[in-house]
Each structure stands twice: as structure tokens, then as C-alpha cells.
Design an enzyme around this catalytic site. Structure first.
Site, PDB file in Angstrom:
ATOM      1  N   ASP A 370      28.640 -17.421  -4.946  1.00 48.59           N
ATOM      2  CA  ASP A 370      27.581 -18.328  -4.503  1.00 48.59           C
ATOM      3  C   ASP A 370      26.385 -18.287  -5.445  1.00 48.59           C
ATOM      4  OD1 ASP A 370      28.094 -19.972  -2.307  1.00 48.59           O
ATOM      5  OD2 ASP A 370      27.883 -18.353  -0.878  1.00 48.59           O
ATOM      6  N   HIS A 371      25.847 -17.105  -5.647  1.00 44.96           N
ATOM      7  CA  HIS A 371      24.642 -16.991  -6.469  1.00 44.96           C
ATOM      8  C   HIS A 371      24.916 -17.420  -7.911  1.00 44.96           C
ATOM      9  CE1 HIS A 371      21.736 -15.035  -3.737  1.00 44.96           C
ATOM     10  NE2 HIS A 371      22.803 -14.509  -3.164  1.00 44.96           N
TER      11      HIS A 371
END
Length: 470
Positions: A370-371
């Protein structure tokens, strides 16, 4: 290929080179990047630290490149990437404190479960996803995790996966890397580049106002309007980064899909938040679109098309627009229309087996898919704006968590465990008062000479702003 100087090594950092190449960046600019390597940060079997550093470093370089273009600088500002800052930012949702209260990260029904023949992982943080999971299991709304465990233990993992997805919920069976490699979706993902980039029209873009190089901080996205149609977690990280760099970011959500409060607080820095029903108020959305420079979407592929929000439709109504899309599985293959989250992509792609075993699955030390994808998506937007400043034209950029997972497992080489000690996140945490209370939060890891060190303002309550530009 240009070497990248490092505090701990003099050889090239191939991870940042790989990310920058995927973004179409000029290799000569890589000489502007230096790194502080901290091998103890983000410990994992897979090269998570290198992936995280690459995504942040490429984003910072894209920001510095656009800043130099707009400010008329003779040289792109120097970029520094510190593994400590990166590791802290990749745990931002864990470091958040709201008036001293720790955040809620995963709900009780979001976890691994034993099945009749293996494991399955579910995601039920949102009430509607919890309700759909329990409906498949034939359990009431107030069912306990123990009741869910008993039902799941009776069924094969793949059967649970299909039944829950068929009901609009989220569950993924644990697969080994070999099993994922044999899956049709894996083949579809492998056939695509890490960052999909396309020019969609030839309209001359709006000319961005020049930046005064003497103004501090230097904000490469100043004056840009970003419509944020994203949720959980990569998209909001991307738009949070664009807000850091000076963009006016307006997040727009459907009124019937409230965001989780802690998640909204963590990813809402620098943004405004509005609700808008696209089914009944198309006029307001078109007014927003008419003066937007960037639209970022984070819903599953096709979900927004019925509202006329595909890249082609958006650019058809707003020539010169940059449209960025992020999804879990990609906009292709048999899983294109499926919902997904970082934790589920880890389970499907074999990462959970790699970080544990088939008998006892594990997880990455952070929601790195995600990041990492979020920072790369922001970088792709910044690079699209730089390219657009030369030749005009609307752009589309697209990424998928599953493609980032492939890069992590097959595209990044582990680095020697040498460098500077990592003494924890303390140096990269800050506190600020705002409408949500006293917030402790992770400082942004994107850093270049003269650039911003923090967001201009903390997060605001969900849906608390009008759906209009300032």
C-alpha cells in the site's frame, strides 16, 4: 546508468534506479539522490526496506524535478532518502495517536483463519464487509470471532474465497509462490509494467505558474487542484503526498461510505474532505472537474465508469487532465473486478508464505504494498506533470498492488546489511493540534533541498468541507 551516492556504500542503488526507470525518468538525475541506509529498519525475509526506499526516493526525485522545472532552477535540488524516515512513514497508521489514544488498525474479523485444508485471510474492517462475510458464514451480526473460526474450519479455503467474493466481501486463500505463479491473474499482472503510463490526448496543458525559487518551502505542486476519489490506503497515501507538495487536495466520498476515523486521520494531512452523491449531484462534480488538474481514483477497476469517471471520459470532458488509478489486482485478468487490500494481496501472491510458511503464514513488517504503491503513484503524477509541461496532453497513470508485489518478490535484490544504526522512529514523529484533537503522526519521508518538511495543516473530520474548490 548513473551511480547513486550513499552514506553507507559507494555502489549504485539498483532499487531506486528500477523505480525511476519505471517512471520514465532521466537517468542523469539519479546523481542527485543520496541515501542513509539503516539495515535494521523494516526487517523481513523479502527486501521490503529496499522497496520502501525506492518508492520514496523516486517520489522525492520526481518532486524535485518538477520543482526545478517550475522554478527555473539550473539544477534539480538534491534529494536525501533516510531509511529511518521511510520506515516510520510506512508504519504511519500504527504511530498515529489521537489525544493519546492508539489507533484501531484491524478489526477482530480481519485476520488469518484455519480452513479445512489450509488458511484464508479476511478483511472486515468496514461494517458492510463484515456483514457480507458473516452472511456467507450464516452467522448473525453480533457473531464472535470464535463462531466465525468454527464455521471457516469446516470449509475449504478456495470455496470460502469464492463464496465471500461472490457476496461482495473480502477473503483470499493462502497460496504459495508457485501456486500464484500458475494463476491466470499472476500471468496478467506479470505482463504489465510496474507503472503504466499513457498519453491520452494532444491538448496543450494549462501552463503552471512559475515558482519563485526564493520562496520557502519550494512546493512543486503549488496551484494544482487534485480530486481525490480514493480509499484504503495506497491512494490516500499518494494524495497525502501531493498535499505535502502544495497541491489543493479535495477528497470526495460517497455519503453512505464513511471512512474509518483513524485511517482518515492518518491519511488526511494537508487535505480537505467532502461528501458527494454522484448518482444525484453530477452538476457539482462537473464543476469540480472543470478546474481540476489531477484526478486520483482508488476504487476497483470499472466501479466508477458508470459515473463517467474512466480516464478517457474524464479527459474527454477536461482535456489535459492527469488521471491516476490504483487497484489491488490490476485492471486486467480474471480478478480485475475484485476488491482487495494489501493484506489480501500478500496472501494471494505467496508473500505470506515467504514471510512465514504454508503451515504458519506470516506478513510483511508494514503494509508495504500500500505505502510503496502510494508513493510511486504520487511520483507518476509528478512525472506526468513534468512531461506535460513540455508537450501538453492529458495523461493516464495506473498501478496495482499485485504488480508491486511482483516487483518485491522478483525484481529487487537484497542489499548487504551494512549502514547506520536504526534507533527507532522517535526522530521522525511529530505532534500537532487540529480539528480532530492532538495528533501524533509520522513526518513525511519525501525530502529534497528547499522542499517542505511537514504538511501545512493536520487532517479534518470526514466530510466536514463543502464540495467546492477554495
Amino acid at each position: 546508468m548513473t551511480d547513486i551516492a550513499s552514506d553507507s556504500a559507494s555502489d549504485v542503488a539498483p532499487d531506486i534506479v528500477s523505480a525511476w526507470t519505471a517512471l520514465g525518468g532521466d537517468p542523469a538525475l539519479l546523481s542527485r539522490v543520496t541515501t542513509t541506509e539503516r539495515p535494521e529498519a523494516l526487517p523481513a525475509r523479502l527486501p521490503v526496506r529496499q522497496l520502501a526506499r525506492a518508492c520514496v526516493g523516486a517520489c522525492a526525485l520526481a518532486a524535485a524535478e518538477l520543482a526545478a522545472r517550475r522554478a527555473g532552477l539550473a539544477e534539480v535540488p538534491a534529494v536525501r532518502v533516510d531509511d529511518g524516515a521511510v520506515a516510520t512513514a510506512f508504519h504511519s497508521e500504527r504511530h498515529l495517536l489521537v489525544d493519546g489514544r492508539a489507533p484501531v488498525t484491524f478489526a477482530p474479523l480481519s485476520r488469518f483463519w484455519r480452513t479445512a485444508d489450509g488458511w484464508v485471510r479476511t478483511h472486515a474492517n468496514y461494517p458492510h464487509h463484515r456483514a457480507r462475510l458473516l452472511g456467507v458464514l450464516g452467522l448473525p451480526e453480533d457473531a464472535s470471532p470464535q463462531q466465525a473460526a468454527a464455521r471457516l474450519a469446516e470449509r475449504p479455503a478456495l470455496e470460502v474465497e469464492e463464496a465471500v467474493y461472490g457476496a461482495g466481501g473480502l477473503a483470499v486463500a493462502l497460496r504459495t509462490p508457485k501456486e500464484w505463479a500458475a494463476h491466470e491473474q499472476a500471468a496478467a499482472v506479470a505482463a504489465r509494467p510496474l507503472v503504466e503510463r499513457e498519453r491520452l490526448d494532444a491538448t496543450h496543458a494549462r501552463v503552471l505558474a512559475p515558482l519563485d525559487p526564493a520562496t520557502a518551502p519550494l512546493l512543486p505542486a503549488a496551484g494544482l487542484r487534485v480530486l481525490d476519489l480514493t480509499r484504503v490506503l495506497a491512494g490516500p497515501v499518494a494524495t497525502r503526498t501531493l498535499a505535502l507538495l502544495g497541491a489543493e487536495v479535495l477528497r470526495v466520498d460517497a455519503p453512505w461510505l464513511p471512512e474509518l476515523p483513524d485511517q482518515h486521520a492518518d491519511t488526511g494531512f494537508g487535505k480537505r474532505s467532502a461528501v458527494l452523491d454522484l448518482r444525484t449531484d453530477k452538476k457539482t462534480f462537473e464543476e469540480l472537474l472543470a478546474s481540476a488538474d489531477v484526478v486520483v481514483t482508488g476504487y476497483r477497476p470499472g466501479a466508477l465508469d458508470r459515473f463517467g469517471l474512466s480516464p478517457q471520459a474524464l479527459i474527454g470532458r477536461r482535456p489535459g487532465l492527469v488521471v491516476a488509478q490504483v487497484s489491488a489486482w490490476g485492471a486486467y485478468g480474471p480478478w480485475a473486478a475484485r476488491r482487495g487490500f494489501d493484506s489480501l494481496v500478500q496472501v494471494a501472491t505467496g508473500i505470506a508464505v515467504g514471510e512465514g510458511s504454508a503451515e504458519e503464514p506470516g506478513a510483511l513488517p508494514a503494509q508495504a504494498l500500500d505505502h510503496g504503491t502510494g508513493y510511486l503513484l504520487a511520483a507518476a503524477v509528478l512525472r506526468a506533470l513534468t512531461e506535460q509541461s513540455y508537450d501538453g496532453g492529458g495523461r493516464s497513470v495506473r498501478m496495482a498492488l499485485a504488480r508491486t508485489a511482483r516487483w518485491l518478490t522478483d525484481g529487487i535484490r537484497p542489499a548487504p546489511a551494512t549502514g547506520t544504526p536504526y534507533e527507532g522512529p522517535g526522530s521522525w514523529l511529530a505532534e500537532a493540534d487540529g480539528p480532530l484533537g492532538r495528533l501524533r503522526y509520522a513526518l513525511p519521508p519525501v525530502s529534497f533541498a528547499g522542499g517542505p518538511a511537514d504538511w501545512a495543516r493536520p487532517a479534518v473530520p470526514w466530510g466536514s468541507d463543502p464540495a467546492r474548490w477554495r
